[in-house]
Design a protein around this motif. Sequence first.
Motif, PDB file in Angstrom:
ATOM      1  N   MET A 278       0.835  -1.198   0.000  1.00  0.00           N
ATOM      2  CA  MET A 278       0.000   0.000   0.000  1.00  0.00           C
ATOM      3  C   MET A 278       0.872   1.250   0.000  1.00  0.00           C
ATOM      4  O   MET A 278       1.896   1.305   0.666  1.00  0.00           O
ATOM      5  N   THR A 279       0.464   2.254  -0.747  1.00  0.00           N
ATOM      6  CA  THR A 279       1.240   3.477  -0.839  1.00  0.00           C
ATOM      7  C   THR A 279       1.458   4.123   0.529  1.00  0.00           C
ATOM      8  O   THR A 279       0.567   4.104   1.383  1.00  0.00           O
ATOM      9  N   LEU A 280       2.646   4.691   0.711  1.00  0.00           N
ATOM     10  CA  LEU A 280       2.952   5.457   1.918  1.00  0.00           C
ATOM     11  C   LEU A 280       2.981   6.949   1.620  1.00  0.00           C
ATOM     12  O   LEU A 280       3.439   7.744   2.444  1.00  0.00           O
ATOM     13  N   ASP A 281       2.477   7.349   0.448  1.00  0.00           N
ATOM     14  CA  ASP A 281       2.516   8.750   0.045  1.00  0.00           C
ATOM     15  C   ASP A 281       1.778   9.625   1.049  1.00  0.00           C
ATOM     16  O   ASP A 281       0.725   9.256   1.575  1.00  0.00           O
ATOM     17  N   PHE A 282       2.332  10.802   1.291  1.00  0.00           N
ATOM     18  CA  PHE A 282       1.706  11.773   2.182  1.00  0.00           C
ATOM     19  C   PHE A 282       0.355  12.217   1.613  1.00  0.00           C
ATOM     20  O   PHE A 282      -0.616  12.392   2.346  1.00  0.00           O
ATOM     21  N   PHE A 283       0.290  12.406   0.300  1.00  0.00           N
ATOM     22  CA  PHE A 283      -0.963  12.749  -0.365  1.00  0.00           C
ATOM     23  C   PHE A 283      -1.590  11.467  -0.909  1.00  0.00           C
ATOM     24  O   PHE A 283      -0.929  10.700  -1.614  1.00  0.00           O
ATOM     25  N   HIS A 284      -2.835  11.255  -0.579  1.00  0.00           N
ATOM     26  CA  HIS A 284      -3.507  10.026  -0.997  1.00  0.00           C
ATOM     27  C   HIS A 284      -4.997  10.291  -1.194  1.00  0.00           C
ATOM     28  O   HIS A 284      -5.503  11.365  -0.860  1.00  0.00           O
ATOM     29  N   GLY A 285      -5.692   9.305  -1.725  1.00  0.00           N
ATOM     30  CA  GLY A 285      -7.110   9.454  -2.003  1.00  0.00           C
ATOM     31  C   GLY A 285      -7.962   9.411  -0.751  1.00  0.00           C
ATOM     32  O   GLY A 285      -7.510   9.046   0.339  1.00  0.00           O
ATOM     33  N   GLU A 286      -9.227   9.779  -0.908  1.00  0.00           N
ATOM     34  CA  GLU A 286     -10.144   9.858   0.225  1.00  0.00           C
ATOM     35  C   GLU A 286     -10.568   8.481   0.729  1.00  0.00           C
ATOM     36  O   GLU A 286     -11.176   8.376   1.795  1.00  0.00           O
ATOM     37  N   ASN A 287     -10.241   7.427  -0.008  1.00  0.00           N
ATOM     38  CA  ASN A 287     -10.549   6.072   0.450  1.00  0.00           C
ATOM     39  C   ASN A 287      -9.550   5.565   1.482  1.00  0.00           C
ATOM     40  O   ASN A 287      -9.724   4.488   2.058  1.00  0.00           O
ATOM     41  N   ILE A 288      -8.504   6.355   1.751  1.00  0.00           N
ATOM     42  CA  ILE A 288      -7.451   5.964   2.681  1.00  0.00           C
ATOM     43  C   ILE A 288      -7.486   6.855   3.914  1.00  0.00           C
ATOM     44  O   ILE A 288      -7.653   8.073   3.812  1.00  0.00           O
ATOM     45  N   SER A 289      -7.330   6.244   5.096  1.00  0.00           N
ATOM     46  CA  SER A 289      -7.265   6.985   6.355  1.00  0.00           C
ATOM     47  C   SER A 289      -6.036   6.543   7.145  1.00  0.00           C
ATOM     48  O   SER A 289      -5.733   5.352   7.194  1.00  0.00           O
ATOM     49  N   ASP A 290      -5.373   7.510   7.747  1.00  0.00           N
ATOM     50  CA  ASP A 290      -4.326   7.206   8.717  1.00  0.00           C
ATOM     51  C   ASP A 290      -4.932   7.349  10.110  1.00  0.00           C
ATOM     52  O   ASP A 290      -5.373   8.437  10.488  1.00  0.00           O
ATOM     53  N   ILE A 291      -4.967   6.261  10.847  1.00  0.00           N
ATOM     54  CA  ILE A 291      -5.580   6.252  12.175  1.00  0.00           C
ATOM     55  C   ILE A 291      -4.493   6.149  13.226  1.00  0.00           C
ATOM     56  O   ILE A 291      -3.695   5.201  13.234  1.00  0.00           O
ATOM     57  N   LEU A 292      -4.443   7.138  14.110  1.00  0.00           N
ATOM     58  CA  LEU A 292      -3.472   7.145  15.200  1.00  0.00           C
ATOM     59  C   LEU A 292      -4.140   6.650  16.471  1.00  0.00           C
ATOM     60  O   LEU A 292      -5.305   6.963  16.725  1.00  0.00           O
ATOM     61  N   PHE A 293      -3.398   5.897  17.269  1.00  0.00           N
ATOM     62  CA  PHE A 293      -3.947   5.389  18.529  1.00  0.00           C
ATOM     63  C   PHE A 293      -2.832   5.231  19.544  1.00  0.00           C
ATOM     64  O   PHE A 293      -1.662   5.523  19.257  1.00  0.00           O
ATOM     65  N   ASP A 294      -3.208   4.789  20.754  1.00  0.00           N
ATOM     66  CA  ASP A 294      -2.243   4.651  21.848  1.00  0.00           C
ATOM     67  C   ASP A 294      -1.540   5.977  22.107  1.00  0.00           C
ATOM     68  O   ASP A 294      -0.319   6.082  22.038  1.00  0.00           O
ATOM     69  N   SER A 295      -2.349   7.003  22.424  1.00  0.00           N
ATOM     70  CA  SER A 295      -1.851   8.367  22.656  1.00  0.00           C
ATOM     71  C   SER A 295      -1.068   8.890  21.458  1.00  0.00           C
ATOM     72  O   SER A 295      -0.086   9.623  21.597  1.00  0.00           O
ATOM     73  N   SER A 503     -10.458   7.802  18.356  1.00  0.00           N
ATOM     74  CA  SER A 503     -11.305   8.728  17.609  1.00  0.00           C
ATOM     75  C   SER A 503     -10.567   9.203  16.358  1.00  0.00           C
ATOM     76  O   SER A 503      -9.349   9.397  16.372  1.00  0.00           O
ATOM     77  N   THR A 504     -11.328   9.407  15.287  1.00  0.00           N
ATOM     78  CA  THR A 504     -10.715   9.892  14.056  1.00  0.00           C
ATOM     79  C   THR A 504     -11.775  10.514  13.155  1.00  0.00           C
ATOM     80  O   THR A 504     -12.974  10.281  13.324  1.00  0.00           O
ATOM     81  N   PHE A 505     -11.331  11.320  12.194  1.00  0.00           N
ATOM     82  CA  PHE A 505     -12.216  11.806  11.140  1.00  0.00           C
ATOM     83  C   PHE A 505     -12.392  10.710  10.102  1.00  0.00           C
ATOM     84  O   PHE A 505     -11.427  10.053   9.708  1.00  0.00           O
ATOM     85  N   LEU A 506     -13.618  10.521   9.638  1.00  0.00           N
ATOM     86  CA  LEU A 506     -13.889   9.550   8.584  1.00  0.00           C
ATOM     87  C   LEU A 506     -14.917  10.118   7.614  1.00  0.00           C
ATOM     88  O   LEU A 506     -15.894  10.745   8.039  1.00  0.00           O
ATOM     89  N   GLN A 507     -14.686   9.886   6.336  1.00  0.00           N
ATOM     90  CA  GLN A 507     -15.698  10.190   5.330  1.00  0.00           C
ATOM     91  C   GLN A 507     -16.480   8.902   5.079  1.00  0.00           C
ATOM     92  O   GLN A 507     -16.017   8.003   4.380  1.00  0.00           O
ATOM     93  N   MET A 508     -17.662   8.813   5.653  1.00  0.00           N
ATOM     94  CA  MET A 508     -18.417   7.563   5.658  1.00  0.00           C
ATOM     95  C   MET A 508     -18.862   7.107   4.267  1.00  0.00           C
ATOM     96  O   MET A 508     -19.197   5.946   4.076  1.00  0.00           O
ATOM     97  N   LYS A 509     -18.823   7.992   3.288  1.00  0.00           N
ATOM     98  CA  LYS A 509     -19.224   7.569   1.941  1.00  0.00           C
ATOM     99  C   LYS A 509     -18.267   6.516   1.388  1.00  0.00           C
ATOM    100  O   LYS A 509     -18.617   5.787   0.453  1.00  0.00           O
ATOM    101  N   ASN A 510     -17.063   6.444   1.941  1.00  0.00           N
ATOM    102  CA  ASN A 510     -16.070   5.473   1.475  1.00  0.00           C
ATOM    103  C   ASN A 510     -16.075   4.188   2.298  1.00  0.00           C
ATOM    104  O   ASN A 510     -15.296   3.277   2.022  1.00  0.00           O
ATOM    105  N   ILE A 511     -16.936   4.128   3.310  1.00  0.00           N
ATOM    106  CA  ILE A 511     -16.958   2.988   4.219  1.00  0.00           C
ATOM    107  C   ILE A 511     -18.281   2.245   4.053  1.00  0.00           C
ATOM    108  O   ILE A 511     -19.354   2.848   4.121  1.00  0.00           O
ATOM    109  N   LYS A 512     -18.197   0.955   3.846  1.00  0.00           N
ATOM    110  CA  LYS A 512     -19.390   0.138   3.631  1.00  0.00           C
ATOM    111  C   LYS A 512     -19.602  -0.802   4.818  1.00  0.00           C
ATOM    112  O   LYS A 512     -18.961  -1.854   4.914  1.00  0.00           O
ATOM    113  N   PRO A 513     -20.479  -0.437   5.762  1.00  0.00           N
ATOM    114  CA  PRO A 513     -20.776  -1.345   6.881  1.00  0.00           C
ATOM    115  C   PRO A 513     -21.334  -2.667   6.370  1.00  0.00           C
ATOM    116  O   PRO A 513     -21.871  -2.751   5.260  1.00  0.00           O
ATOM    117  N   LEU A 514     -21.230  -3.700   7.201  1.00  0.00           N
ATOM    118  CA  LEU A 514     -21.681  -5.029   6.796  1.00  0.00           C
ATOM    119  C   LEU A 514     -23.197  -5.114   6.687  1.00  0.00           C
ATOM    120  O   LEU A 514     -23.730  -6.012   6.036  1.00  0.00           O
TER     121      LEU A 514
END
Length: 520
Positions: A278-295, A503-514
């Motif tokens: 998977m790309t590690l590019d700083f700029f990426h499409g809206e289908n990709i999220s970087d999620i930070l956790f553990d403080s 917690s994170t920002f998400l664009q839900m249009k790119n996420i398909k719940p089951l």
Amino acid sequence: MSEENQNLDEELKIVVKKNVFYVSKKFICSVVPYFEKMFCCDLLESKENKVVLDFDEEVFNIILTWVHSGLLIVQMENVIKCYNLADYLMIDETLIRPCNSYFHEKFTIEHLPVVLPQVTKVSKLINSEAIDYFICRHFLKIINTNVFLDYPVETVEYILKLNLMIYSEYQVFESIMKWVSKEYSRKELLPQLLNCVRWSFLDHVDVTKIKGRLDGLIKGLSNLDSIISSDCEYGLNRSKQTFFVSIQKLNDAKLRLNVFDNELSCFPVGDFTQDNTMTLDFFHGENISDILFDSEKKAIRIDWSKKTFRWLDSKVNTINYSKLHHTIIQFFNLSRFSCYLEATGSNPSSPISMEENLLLESVDQYIVIGKIKDDKRWYGQFPVIHHSWFTHYDNQRTLHVTVLDKVVYILTRGLEFIQFDYEAKCFNKSEPFKDQKWDFNDLILTSHQSKDDKVILINKSSGKMYVYLINQKKWIEKYRINIVNFGSSNSNVNSNELIAFTSTFLQMKNIKPLYRRIFT
């Protein structure tokens, strides 16, 4: 081909809008694959020795200069167009690579006014989806810079119409007022920009606050009520894009993700497979999220469309933070202060030697919380701007930290609960869990960054979720997270491991719940 041979060769006429270029046909076909393919086929152009192209004349001239001299001169105003044209002409990496390097090394938010007109949905160096997502995700940081105040109105309006990741439309309103207030001549542009606020999603308190402003800009608007009450179809509620995400480890190469709304209603998303390509590019499409956790010490990149993930190690995190500093943070115009948390009127002597520190996102800025090595006292910088804080990774783990609005919440290894309001400069310490025999490494402390009234503490071993009710100033045990195999008769059998709840920002249009739930 020598200059003499080029002069003897048959000329090719290339018409680019209002410019006409004459080049050696044999030479241009030998170095530019597009022309070579054109003239090896039975095309009309091959018989007429004339080609008509619909490209920027100056960009085409840059390409021709490079072809004939080996000299490539690009700037941010044309580098994306150069890349697109090189790709169209099927020129290999010898030209594409320097364009790519130049853009990613030099781009900052200063360049948005010249970059936005160049990008399209299909532009290759960077497309409109990637640059728009970058703006949306970091909008609250961008508006805290002098650069934003110097944007032309076209750039400001373009930005404000995007599906910005915000906590309130009032933040959009405030950004407009800051920009308009920079120059008196901008006053006439205020109604135009106010139409970018999605007024129907503002609560009554914020609308009242706006109407009650005493500055002349608002009081002088005769049509404010009609702007606020305009019957527009705004689409997405931009202030409803913050969610909690849980990550469960199924095995070394597979994770299970769930998304939770503010009331902790769950939307199962499914299983995700590790993909280290998977790309590690700083700029990426809206289908990709970087999620930070553990403080915010750990991070994972999620591709919601492909249902894949990639761990972001400390080296990648450092690169991304450094890039964030280069593109945005260095331009912050915020007032700053630093202090001991317990004694806000005093500061440690410089230089500061930290035993442990955490870089944390706080709505529209970044802050640092840590412990001084010499006297073991808690210390903070609000906000932090110097690049050194964005290029240093600390793997110490003696505290869990989360930030909600202007308050920092800390849980120490000794289970002390610390609250520090860095706006009011107020410090409070308590021991609500002093009798618990918890493993510090099994604990998760998290919260949204704004517009919420709770802090969450999870014990991964027991699954117990404790909620700190900020307004009532008390902890309650409200939920329990049980991870069990479907169909198991034993509700205490863990089928996998909870490794993150954040917690994170998400664009839900790119996420398909089951599954989907519709309220009627």
